[in-house]
Design an enzyme around this catalytic site. Sequence first.
Site, PDB file in Angstrom:
ATOM      1  N   TYR A   1      49.440  91.065   2.451  1.00 53.88           N
ATOM      2  CA  TYR A   1      48.490  91.966   3.120  1.00 53.88           C
ATOM      3  C   TYR A   1      49.078  93.367   3.292  1.00 53.88           C
ATOM      4  O   TYR A   1      48.871  94.241   2.451  1.00 53.88           O
ATOM      5  CB  TYR A   1      47.969  91.379   4.459  1.00 53.88           C
ATOM      6  CG  TYR A   1      46.712  92.120   4.864  1.00 53.88           C
ATOM      7  CD1 TYR A   1      45.458  91.605   4.587  1.00 53.88           C
ATOM      8  CD2 TYR A   1      46.783  93.399   5.424  1.00 53.88           C
ATOM      9  CE1 TYR A   1      44.299  92.327   4.869  1.00 53.88           C
ATOM     10  CE2 TYR A   1      45.642  94.130   5.711  1.00 53.88           C
ATOM     11  CZ  TYR A   1      44.414  93.588   5.443  1.00 53.88           C
ATOM     12  OH  TYR A   1      43.287  94.323   5.707  1.00 53.88           O
TER      13      TYR A   1
ATOM     14  N   ALA B   1      26.604 102.111  -0.557  1.00 55.47           N
ATOM     15  CA  ALA B   1      27.085 103.202   0.301  1.00 55.47           C
ATOM     16  C   ALA B   1      28.069 104.128  -0.422  1.00 55.47           C
ATOM     17  O   ALA B   1      28.311 105.249   0.015  1.00 55.47           O
ATOM     18  CB  ALA B   1      27.760 102.625   1.542  1.00 55.47           C
TER      19      ALA B   1
ATOM     20  N   THR C   1      27.214  92.568   8.651  1.00 55.73           N
ATOM     21  CA  THR C   1      28.029  91.372   8.936  1.00 55.73           C
ATOM     22  C   THR C   1      29.334  91.803   9.611  1.00 55.73           C
ATOM     23  O   THR C   1      29.637  93.005   9.689  1.00 55.73           O
ATOM     24  CB  THR C   1      28.401  90.598   7.631  1.00 55.73           C
ATOM     25  OG1 THR C   1      29.053  91.499   6.731  1.00 55.73           O
ATOM     26  CG2 THR C   1      27.192  90.013   6.924  1.00 55.73           C
TER      27      THR C   1
ATOM     28  N   ALA D   1      26.859  97.622   8.128  1.00 56.32           N
ATOM     29  CA  ALA D   1      26.334  97.234   9.442  1.00 56.32           C
ATOM     30  C   ALA D   1      25.799  95.810   9.523  1.00 56.32           C
ATOM     31  O   ALA D   1      25.285  95.417  10.562  1.00 56.32           O
ATOM     32  CB  ALA D   1      25.198  98.199   9.819  1.00 56.32           C
TER      33      ALA D   1
ATOM     34  N   VAL E   1      37.612  85.311  10.859  1.00 58.40           N
ATOM     35  CA  VAL E   1      36.904  84.738   9.715  1.00 58.40           C
ATOM     36  C   VAL E   1      35.684  85.607   9.413  1.00 58.40           C
ATOM     37  O   VAL E   1      34.759  85.690  10.215  1.00 58.40           O
ATOM     38  CB  VAL E   1      36.433  83.300  10.030  1.00 58.40           C
ATOM     39  CG1 VAL E   1      35.700  82.710   8.833  1.00 58.40           C
ATOM     40  CG2 VAL E   1      37.598  82.428  10.439  1.00 58.40           C
ATOM     41  N   THR E   2      35.722  86.293   8.284  1.00 59.27           N
ATOM     42  CA  THR E   2      34.540  87.006   7.792  1.00 59.27           C
ATOM     43  C   THR E   2      34.478  86.736   6.289  1.00 59.27           C
ATOM     44  O   THR E   2      35.411  86.155   5.719  1.00 59.27           O
ATOM     45  CB  THR E   2      34.628  88.542   8.011  1.00 59.27           C
ATOM     46  OG1 THR E   2      35.711  89.045   7.220  1.00 59.27           O
ATOM     47  CG2 THR E   2      34.827  88.910   9.470  1.00 59.27           C
TER      48      THR E   2
ATOM     49  N   PHE F   1      32.606  92.990  11.497  1.00 58.49           N
ATOM     50  CA  PHE F   1      32.873  94.012  12.513  1.00 58.49           C
ATOM     51  C   PHE F   1      31.790  95.096  12.572  1.00 58.49           C
ATOM     52  O   PHE F   1      31.535  95.668  13.628  1.00 58.49           O
ATOM     53  CB  PHE F   1      34.238  94.660  12.258  1.00 58.49           C
ATOM     54  CG  PHE F   1      35.393  93.802  12.676  1.00 58.49           C
ATOM     55  CD1 PHE F   1      35.623  93.516  14.018  1.00 58.49           C
ATOM     56  CD2 PHE F   1      36.276  93.270  11.738  1.00 58.49           C
ATOM     57  CE1 PHE F   1      36.685  92.723  14.419  1.00 58.49           C
ATOM     58  CE2 PHE F   1      37.348  92.472  12.132  1.00 58.49           C
ATOM     59  CZ  PHE F   1      37.553  92.192  13.473  1.00 58.49           C
TER      60      PHE F   1
HETATM   61  P1  NAI Z   1      32.339  91.899   6.028  1.00 59.22           P
HETATM   62  O1  NAI Z   1      32.444  91.359   4.649  1.00 59.22           O
HETATM   63  O2  NAI Z   1      31.853  90.980   7.103  1.00 59.22           O
HETATM   64  O3  NAI Z   1      31.354  93.194   6.070  1.00 59.22           O
HETATM   65  C1  NAI Z   1      31.296  94.122   5.049  1.00 59.22           C
HETATM   66  C2  NAI Z   1      30.096  95.019   5.227  1.00 59.22           C
HETATM   67  O4  NAI Z   1      30.139  96.020   4.176  1.00 59.22           O
HETATM   68  C3  NAI Z   1      28.721  94.338   5.092  1.00 59.22           C
HETATM   69  O5  NAI Z   1      27.809  94.949   5.984  1.00 59.22           O
HETATM   70  C4  NAI Z   1      28.301  94.672   3.641  1.00 59.22           C
HETATM   71  O6  NAI Z   1      26.891  94.689   3.421  1.00 59.22           O
HETATM   72  C5  NAI Z   1      28.873  96.072   3.535  1.00 59.22           C
HETATM   73  N1  NAI Z   1      29.084  96.516   2.153  1.00 59.22           N
HETATM   74  C6  NAI Z   1      29.928  96.018   1.221  1.00 59.22           C
HETATM   75  N2  NAI Z   1      29.848  96.747   0.085  1.00 59.22           N
HETATM   76  C7  NAI Z   1      28.934  97.723   0.313  1.00 59.22           C
HETATM   77  C8  NAI Z   1      28.405  98.786  -0.461  1.00 59.22           C
HETATM   78  N3  NAI Z   1      28.810  99.024  -1.707  1.00 59.22           N
HETATM   79  N4  NAI Z   1      27.454  99.579   0.097  1.00 59.22           N
HETATM   80  C9  NAI Z   1      27.006  99.359   1.362  1.00 59.22           C
HETATM   81  N5  NAI Z   1      27.499  98.383   2.152  1.00 59.22           N
HETATM   82  C10 NAI Z   1      28.435  97.571   1.631  1.00 59.22           C
HETATM   83  O7  NAI Z   1      33.760  92.501   6.361  1.00 59.22           O
HETATM   84  P2  NAI Z   1      34.624  92.710   7.684  1.00 59.22           P
HETATM   85  O8  NAI Z   1      35.682  91.674   7.723  1.00 59.22           O
HETATM   86  O9  NAI Z   1      33.770  92.938   8.878  1.00 59.22           O
HETATM   87  O10 NAI Z   1      35.375  94.068   7.295  1.00 59.22           O
HETATM   88  C11 NAI Z   1      35.005  95.338   7.768  1.00 59.22           C
HETATM   89  C12 NAI Z   1      36.261  96.179   7.916  1.00 59.22           C
HETATM   90  O11 NAI Z   1      37.103  95.590   8.910  1.00 59.22           O
HETATM   91  C13 NAI Z   1      37.102  96.261   6.629  1.00 59.22           C
HETATM   92  O12 NAI Z   1      37.664  97.543   6.523  1.00 59.22           O
HETATM   93  C14 NAI Z   1      38.202  95.243   6.892  1.00 59.22           C
HETATM   94  O13 NAI Z   1      39.372  95.501   6.160  1.00 59.22           O
HETATM   95  C15 NAI Z   1      38.408  95.470   8.382  1.00 59.22           C
HETATM   96  N6  NAI Z   1      39.128  94.397   9.078  1.00 59.22           N
HETATM   97  C16 NAI Z   1      38.797  93.081   8.893  1.00 59.22           C
HETATM   98  C17 NAI Z   1      39.535  92.086   9.513  1.00 59.22           C
HETATM   99  C18 NAI Z   1      39.204  90.640   9.331  1.00 59.22           C
HETATM  100  O14 NAI Z   1      40.035  89.800   9.656  1.00 59.22           O
HETATM  101  N7  NAI Z   1      38.038  90.294   8.870  1.00 59.22           N
HETATM  102  C19 NAI Z   1      40.669  92.419  10.415  1.00 59.22           C
HETATM  103  C20 NAI Z   1      40.853  93.836  10.623  1.00 59.22           C
HETATM  104  C21 NAI Z   1      40.136  94.779   9.931  1.00 59.22           C
END
Ligand code: NAI
Length: 396
Positions: free
Chosen positions: A234, A111, A50, A48, A273-274, A52
């Site tokens: 990918y 988590a 950063t 929650a 960009v994340t 999405f």
């Molecule tokens: P992000 O890196 O911004 O966020 C990841 C989140 O997971 C953070 O809140 C972090 O604290 C949490 N996290 C990581 N490991 C953890 C653990 N062991 N325990 C508890 N929390 C943990 O990533 P983003 O990009 O928002 O990705 C979220 C989802 O969206 C992923 O499934 C990703 O594949 C998907 N996604 C991302 C896209 C992109 O372009 N960034 C596009 C489409 C889907």
Amino acid sequence: MVIEPKMRGFICLTAHPEGCEKAVLNQINYIKSKGQIEGPKKVLVIGASTGFGLASRITSAFGANAATIGVFFEKPPLDGKTASPGWYNSAAFQTQARESGLYAKSINGDAFSNEIKQKTINLIKSDLGKVDLVIYSLASPVRTHPVTGITHRSVLKPIGSPYTNKTVDFHTGNVSTITITPCTEEDINNTVAVMGGEDWEMWIDALIKADALSDHAITLAYSYIGPSLTEAVYRKGTIGKAKDHLEATAFKITDKLQSLNGKAYVSVNKALVTQASSAIPVIPLYISLLYKTMKEKGIHEGCIEQIQRLFKERLYTGNGVPTDEKGRIRIDDWEMRKDVQDKVAELWSLATTENLPEIGDLQGYKSDFLNLFGFGFADVNYAKDVNENITIDGLQ
Ligand code: NAI
């Protein structure tokens, strides 16, 4: 202390609390400007802090007045050392929620572990009773399996044969050709263990067992497809196998939710960009060309715009949830438009170090990347001493 960005590869080692607060406030203001959503009321967001997941929490809270519990894994600050950005984002979110009279509590820990699942469920049971929406938005390079104790590490590699294509170092703007060697069978299994659907299913199993899901509960995880340009690394690579598994898990979970009339969905989101996406080779070049194209066409979105549209126009329409032929929600529809993809493919063939600043949105990429860590906001005074030692209100 005065906090400056310290870059190491695709990561920034510092984060700015006031800049992170600014980023959260911008997202909250965007959601408020779009009006109320007849959406969820009690929401658990796993991941929650950063990207999405944060956008999902903000949309639930400030778009639908929902009570939210957020789970994340972030580094707290130490004297003279900044926290990770998700820590500061969550501190800012919690403060804003409290000031708006919204219930919000947060749990910082792994988590993937049984312990954090149990702690979260105890909190739901004591404070909310049940939740009606569970968002699963973890992105992690590593998972220690709670049953076997094995630590799996994901890899971002092609399957079968080496993959050669252009990439960009977004710090220097240098466009080069890279070759990524193919993965082993073990790499695939490890990546699926980390980023596939097993842990999502474990969360839902635990929530069902504890009777912590409301009737008609929805659970949602995020996936990506993207164009043929990036598919070797990918969608047809190791991470794609994990996404296939995640998408298949949605059907398994839906079966398990039948007695509650609940449903599991995967939403396919836009490339953005994340912290997670900047680690994937080739993707930053694709994103900088995509941003340029989508901005020119007036259809660019960030995480918050994506999730607002996902809630309002897909999940909570009051008239069913539109999906593709594989049952997936598509909010990558604008990214995948033919005119957008044709333009990106054309730019891709032309891209060089010299012309990328002009034909691509390298500046937009860099600025979004800095913003992730709370840097680069015009109205934050970065020369000023700030307190790095911020606590998170409502942290359990
Ligand atoms: P992000 O890196 O911004 O966020 C990841 C989140 O997971 C953070 O809140 C972090 O604290 C949490 N996290 C990581 N490991 C953890 C653990 N062991 N325990 C508890 N929390 C943990 O990533 P983003 O990009 O928002 O990705 C979220 C989802 O969206 C992923 O499934 C990703 O594949 C998907 N996604 C991302 C896209 C992109 O372009 N960034 C596009 C489409 C889907």
